[in-house]
Design an enzyme around this catalytic site. Structure first.
Site, PDB file in Angstrom:
ATOM      1  N   THR A 181      -5.681  -7.540  52.061  1.00  0.00           N
ATOM      2  CA  THR A 181      -7.045  -7.050  52.166  1.00  0.00           C
ATOM      3  C   THR A 181      -7.881  -8.123  52.857  1.00  0.00           C
ATOM      4  O   THR A 181      -7.664  -9.316  52.641  1.00  0.00           O
ATOM      5  CB  THR A 181      -7.600  -6.732  50.768  1.00  0.00           C
ATOM      6  OG1 THR A 181      -8.949  -6.314  50.892  1.00  0.00           O
ATOM      7  CG2 THR A 181      -7.523  -7.896  49.801  1.00  0.00           C
ATOM      8  N   GLU A 326      -6.710  -3.756  45.674  1.00  0.00           N
ATOM      9  CA  GLU A 326      -6.255  -4.366  44.417  1.00  0.00           C
ATOM     10  C   GLU A 326      -5.971  -3.327  43.332  1.00  0.00           C
ATOM     11  O   GLU A 326      -5.428  -3.670  42.286  1.00  0.00           O
ATOM     12  CB  GLU A 326      -7.333  -5.344  43.897  1.00  0.00           C
ATOM     13  CG  GLU A 326      -7.564  -6.570  44.764  1.00  0.00           C
ATOM     14  CD  GLU A 326      -8.557  -6.341  45.903  1.00  0.00           C
ATOM     15  OE1 GLU A 326      -8.738  -5.176  46.326  1.00  0.00           O
ATOM     16  OE2 GLU A 326      -9.137  -7.324  46.376  1.00  0.00           O
ATOM     17  N   LYS A 434     -18.671  -2.691  56.612  1.00  0.00           N
ATOM     18  CA  LYS A 434     -17.591  -1.696  56.664  1.00  0.00           C
ATOM     19  C   LYS A 434     -17.747  -0.871  57.935  1.00  0.00           C
ATOM     20  O   LYS A 434     -18.696  -0.122  58.070  1.00  0.00           O
ATOM     21  CB  LYS A 434     -17.685  -0.770  55.464  1.00  0.00           C
ATOM     22  CG  LYS A 434     -17.273  -1.444  54.191  1.00  0.00           C
ATOM     23  CD  LYS A 434     -16.360  -0.551  53.443  1.00  0.00           C
ATOM     24  CE  LYS A 434     -15.096  -1.243  53.069  1.00  0.00           C
ATOM     25  NZ  LYS A 434     -14.257  -0.375  52.257  1.00  0.00           N
ATOM     26  N   TRP A 439     -12.980  -3.646  57.124  1.00  0.00           N
ATOM     27  CA  TRP A 439     -13.954  -4.675  56.764  1.00  0.00           C
ATOM     28  C   TRP A 439     -14.171  -5.681  57.882  1.00  0.00           C
ATOM     29  O   TRP A 439     -13.220  -6.094  58.534  1.00  0.00           O
ATOM     30  CB  TRP A 439     -13.459  -5.462  55.544  1.00  0.00           C
ATOM     31  CG  TRP A 439     -13.516  -4.722  54.280  1.00  0.00           C
ATOM     32  CD1 TRP A 439     -13.210  -3.408  54.093  1.00  0.00           C
ATOM     33  CD2 TRP A 439     -13.908  -5.233  53.006  1.00  0.00           C
ATOM     34  NE1 TRP A 439     -13.380  -3.082  52.776  1.00  0.00           N
ATOM     35  CE2 TRP A 439     -13.802  -4.172  52.091  1.00  0.00           C
ATOM     36  CE3 TRP A 439     -14.332  -6.488  52.573  1.00  0.00           C
ATOM     37  CZ2 TRP A 439     -14.110  -4.336  50.745  1.00  0.00           C
ATOM     38  CZ3 TRP A 439     -14.638  -6.645  51.233  1.00  0.00           C
ATOM     39  CH2 TRP A 439     -14.530  -5.580  50.332  1.00  0.00           C
TER      40      TRP A 439
HETATM   41  P1  AMP Z   1     -10.394  -1.720  50.465  1.00  0.00           P
HETATM   42  O1  AMP Z   1      -9.725  -2.732  49.633  1.00  0.00           O
HETATM   43  O2  AMP Z   1     -10.387  -2.040  51.914  1.00  0.00           O
HETATM   44  O3  AMP Z   1      -9.880  -0.363  50.205  1.00  0.00           O
HETATM   45  O4  AMP Z   1     -11.958  -1.703  50.068  1.00  0.00           O
HETATM   46  C1  AMP Z   1     -12.357  -1.542  48.741  1.00  0.00           C
HETATM   47  C2  AMP Z   1     -13.851  -1.483  48.655  1.00  0.00           C
HETATM   48  O5  AMP Z   1     -14.349  -0.326  49.334  1.00  0.00           O
HETATM   49  C3  AMP Z   1     -14.371  -1.347  47.241  1.00  0.00           C
HETATM   50  O6  AMP Z   1     -14.433  -2.592  46.586  1.00  0.00           O
HETATM   51  C4  AMP Z   1     -15.748  -0.731  47.485  1.00  0.00           C
HETATM   52  O7  AMP Z   1     -16.702  -1.715  47.833  1.00  0.00           O
HETATM   53  C5  AMP Z   1     -15.516   0.153  48.677  1.00  0.00           C
HETATM   54  N1  AMP Z   1     -15.291   1.571  48.289  1.00  0.00           N
HETATM   55  C6  AMP Z   1     -14.123   2.197  48.086  1.00  0.00           C
HETATM   56  N2  AMP Z   1     -14.317   3.488  47.778  1.00  0.00           N
HETATM   57  C7  AMP Z   1     -15.642   3.692  47.770  1.00  0.00           C
HETATM   58  C8  AMP Z   1     -16.487   4.813  47.532  1.00  0.00           C
HETATM   59  N3  AMP Z   1     -16.001   6.004  47.235  1.00  0.00           N
HETATM   60  N4  AMP Z   1     -17.819   4.621  47.626  1.00  0.00           N
HETATM   61  C9  AMP Z   1     -18.350   3.419  47.943  1.00  0.00           C
HETATM   62  N5  AMP Z   1     -17.608   2.332  48.194  1.00  0.00           N
HETATM   63  C10 AMP Z   1     -16.279   2.455  48.108  1.00  0.00           C
END
Ligand code: AMP
Length: 537
Positions: A181, A326, A434, A439
């Site tokens: 990540t 995670e 994002k 990211w």
């Molecule tokens: P990733 O590890 O790249 O999947 O990113 C995870 C992060 O995406 C989380 O810690 C949140 O900040 C954001 N995220 C994931 N799902 C949502 C959602 N449905 N609404 C808002 N933020 C989200």
């Protein structure tokens, strides 16, 4: 009760035994392939045999740099079932980060799509552990490449043993997969998924009050297979005998709409940017998407207006979920309770735009300034999670202690929770940007900019973007001596060789000063407000 191991081997075995006629529909650069689970299971055994002949043994890491297609699906099972570890690599990271994660994971063999070879060619001089490259191509020969040694996937399979036997002594706590990540600063962080974690997460994907994946579904997996195991859909889908539709390289909204129509897709999964693109396509063309029972959306917040348009104009139900690398990822799911179904549409929409309630099997607490927050929809705190498919550390990384302590994962997401237990993400503790579900580290960009001789201070913030959800904008204060001499183009050209293309800010604004907090940190919230009108106009 018996202690039988929860391993991925039983998933593919079940697909082969009970659903040999069910299909995987796979788009590659050249065409659409159709394989039955009987064929996929045999090809998966052949791949495992080929990998073992190339020297892959228990606990070795095998990387994939690939789009969503049947060969990637075969790797999803062959690698873990033979006792090795499937390392899915994000094709959108910069070559520096890709080299870092391949070396950090110590990948022994890499499986790569033909159009992604140039990325690996850039990385190859840096790679310390890779012993072989397998090209996943439809062509008879592999393309000209400086990678060495290279093998053609189908040729390896032809020569392999279709009766290959997976080892019988896999432990359910053995690593099965890993995914990196993006970190807010520095290098990406690795998460290891165990067999047990993946099996239990797959069960959670099948629950009626979550995604309810079943044999009756035709599931189009749009979320990349390098992004948290495509949210676990390939694992659950194979286990349950679901028809899987894999959209392949460089798909467009038009292609997705066509696939949904032609294959009679019932459920599909992806980040909001994808669905915004599909909405635009639906407004321009005419498609029959009546087969869809749901669009599963996560990764960033699903905008209310988008949910409403899908549901009211196109009669397509929306399923909003939350998770992270995670957490395998499913952690929260926004499914209404029976008595909430009686609320007005707007009130229901309000609830469903939240990230939802905790998925069974996990535990949650939300820690605010004064301990656990009250369930009043107002008090904010950091979401903490634990459970059998939540990581317990980052792979060989000192930064583990920041996110994992007291037996909990501290997600870095600031949330509220209402009286009914619906969690809403209000901000991130870190100001990560994002873009299209990926990211971008504002701090990395700032540090690079501030290394330029003309730059006094730089702060990078997210601004909302119609297509990509968010895009970075850099605010730069120039040193006095450079004030009339430095241009936006000069700074952008300076950043370009240092970052992946999509990291480069859309705009550079020259300011007199950057607003700061009382302790001298950039006040990004104020900065965002200050620049928003200028950029969005
Ligand atoms: P990733 O590890 O790249 O999947 O990113 C995870 C992060 O995406 C989380 O810690 C949140 O900040 C954001 N995220 C994931 N799902 C949502 C959602 N449905 N609404 C808002 N933020 C989200």
């Amino acid at each position: 009760m018996m202690q039988t191991p929860l391993t991925l081997t039983q998933m593919m075995k079940r697909a082969e035994q009970f659903f040999p006629k069910k299909q995987v529909v796979s788009r590659t650069a050249n065409r659409i392939h159709r394989f039955t689970y009987k064929q996929i299971a045999e090809r998966t055994r052949r791949l495992a045999d080929s990998l073992s002949k190339l020297g892959v043994t228990k606990s070795d890491k095998v990387g994939t740099l690939a789009w969503n297609h049947h060969r990637h699906l075969e790797a999803y099972f062959a690698i873990p079932c033979m006792g090795a570890v499937l390392h899915t690599i994000n094709i959108r990271l910069s070559p520096q980060h890709i080299s870092y994660i391949i070396n950090h994971a110590e990948d022994k063999v890499l499986l790569v799509d033909p159009d992604l070879i140039p990325i690996l060619e850039q990385c190859a001089p840096e790679l310390k552990t890779v012993q072989a490259y397998i090209i996943m191509t439809d062509e008879d020969d592999v393309p000209e490449t400086t990678l060495s040694p290279v093998y053609q996937y189908e040729k390896l399979l032809q020569e392999a043993n279709p009766e290959y036997q997976y080892p019988k002594d896999l432990n359910e706590n053995d690593p099965a997969g890993m995914c990196y990540t993006s970190a807010t600063t520095g290098n990406p962080k690795g998460v290891i998924y165990t067999h047990r974690g993946i099996v239990l997460h797959s069960l959670a994907m099948g629950l009626a009050d979550t995604a309810a994946i079943s044999e009756k579904d035709v599931a189009l997996t749009v979320v990349p297979m390098f992004h948290v195991n495509a949210w676990g859909m390939p694992f659950a889908g194979v286990w349950f005998g679901t028809t899987l539709v894999l959209p392949g390289p460089n798909f467009t909204p038009k292609l997705l709409a066509q696939l949904i129509e032609q294959e009679r897709v019932t459920i599909t999964s992806g980040v909001p940017t994808i669905w915004l693109g599909l909405l635009k396509e639906l407004e321009e063309g005419s498609y029959d998407l009546s087969s869809l029972r749901g669009i599963l959306c996560g990764g960033s917040a699903a905008p209310k207006g988008m949910i409403k348009t899908f549901e009211q104009k196109y009669k397509i139900p929306f399923l909003h979920a939350y998770g992270m690398t995670e957490t395998s990822p499913l952690a929260l799911f926004s499914s209404l309770k029976s008595y909430q179904e009686e609320l007005d549409y707007e009130d229901r929409l309000e609830l469903r735009a939240k990230q939802g309630i905790l998925v069974p099997g996990l535990e949650m607490k939300i820690i605010g300034q004064n301990g656990e927050v009250t369930w009043n929809g107002k008090e904010m705190g950091e979401l903490c999670l634990r459970g059998p498919w939540i990581a317990s550390e980052y792979y060989k990384d000192d930064r583990s202690k920041d996110a994992f302590h007291d037996g909990w994962l501290h997600t870095g997401d600031v949330v509220t929770i209402d009286e009914e237990g619906f969690v809403k993400i209000v901000d991130r503790t870190k100001d990560v940007i994002k873009s299209g579900g990926e990211w971008i580290s504002s701090v990395d960009l700032e540090n690079a900019l501030m290394a330029h001789e003309a730059v006094f201070e730089a702060a990078v913030v997210a601004v909302p973007h119609e297509r990509w959800q968010e895009r970075p904008v850099a605010c730069v204060v120039l040193k006095e001596a450079y004030k009339d001499k430095t241009t936006k183009e000069e700074l952008l050209d300076y950043l370009k060789p240092q970052f992946a293309k999509w990291w480069i800010p859309d705009e550079i604004l020259f300011l007199e000063a950057i607003p700061k907090t009382s302790v001298g940190k950039f006040l990004k919230m104020a900065l965002r407000e200050q620049i928003q009108n200028e950029v969005l106009k």
